[in-house]
Design an enzyme around this catalytic site. Structure first.
Site, mmCIF file in Angstrom:
data_model
loop_
_atom_site.group_PDB
_atom_site.id
_atom_site.type_symbol
_atom_site.label_atom_id
_atom_site.label_comp_id
_atom_site.label_asym_id
_atom_site.label_seq_id
_atom_site.Cartn_x
_atom_site.Cartn_y
_atom_site.Cartn_z
ATOM 1 N N SER A 77 32.221 44.898 39.283
ATOM 2 C CA SER A 77 31.450 45.499 38.204
ATOM 3 C C SER A 77 32.333 46.314 37.261
ATOM 4 O O SER A 77 33.225 45.769 36.633
ATOM 5 C CB SER A 77 30.332 46.344 38.827
ATOM 6 O OG SER A 77 29.391 46.741 37.881
ATOM 7 N N ASP A 88 44.129 42.260 29.842
ATOM 8 C CA ASP A 88 44.088 41.529 28.573
ATOM 9 C C ASP A 88 44.887 42.227 27.477
ATOM 10 O O ASP A 88 45.461 41.572 26.617
ATOM 11 C CB ASP A 88 42.648 41.336 28.106
ATOM 12 C CG ASP A 88 41.918 40.235 28.862
ATOM 13 O OD1 ASP A 88 42.504 39.649 29.809
ATOM 14 O OD2 ASP A 88 40.746 39.961 28.516
ATOM 15 N N LYS A 102 31.374 40.436 39.753
ATOM 16 C CA LYS A 102 30.037 40.949 39.425
ATOM 17 C C LYS A 102 30.046 41.288 37.939
ATOM 18 O O LYS A 102 30.243 42.427 37.534
ATOM 19 C CB LYS A 102 29.706 42.170 40.291
ATOM 20 C CG LYS A 102 28.224 42.472 40.375
ATOM 21 C CD LYS A 102 27.848 43.456 39.311
ATOM 22 C CE LYS A 102 26.379 43.811 39.377
ATOM 23 N NZ LYS A 102 25.933 44.313 38.087
#
Length: 167
Positions: A77, A88, A102
């Protein structure tokens, strides 16, 4: 963070292993400590017009110190949002195991009689557009930690993070 900065730290390990997540705002705040500008996550709703791109909040204090993030199957999560954004943006190397995956946003609907229903209303995507749901975050350096490692108090993931930062 202030204590770390004043101590002259030369590297940082953010341990998100077994971190089941939390609130989106917390993920944005944590990520914002390490990235000066840019996207943290995209929240894609069923109706594309309701989708939202969420950016860092401009409070970055630790942007230059080399960084490694530790993750495992228990990272889920909001911790996946943090790891995915740092990965990224090229801010940190991710070390460990594939995360849980999740990548959904739920809304709780209270029902008559004290019951409730959790309804998925959106999905989370990393700044590069990777769907977190069911796939998780793939570490840059895969290092497993076996049950035997736990029993013997051995941590090859932490050892690898220290090795990376020492280079």
């Amino acid at each position: 963070i202030q204590t770390m900065l004043s101590s002259g730290a030369k590297g940082l390990i953010l341990d998100l292993r077994f971190n089941g997540g939390g609130f989106l705002e917390g993920a944005v705040d944590v990520t914002s400590e390490f990235i000066e500008s840019g996207q943290v996550v995209t929240v894609k709703q069923r109706n594309p017009e309701d989708s939202e791109v969420i950016f860092v909040n401009g409070k970055a204090r630790v942007t230059k110190i080399p960084m490694v993030v530790l993750v495992n199957r228990g990272s889920a999560s909001a911790s996946e949002i943090v790891a995915g954004a740092l990965q990224d943006h090229g801010r940190a190397q991710i070390v460990g195991e594939q995360t849980f995956g999740k990548g959904t946003v739920q809304e709780v609907v209270n029902l008559y009689g004290g019951s409730s229903l959790r309804v998925t209303i959106a999905k989370w995507y990393t700044p590069n557009g990777n769907d977190i749901n069911k796939t998780g975050i793939e570490p840059d350096v895969i290092v497993e930690r076996t049950p035997e490692d736990f029993e013997n108090d051995v941590d090859p993931q932490l050892d690898k993070a220290i090795e990376i930062l020492s280079q």
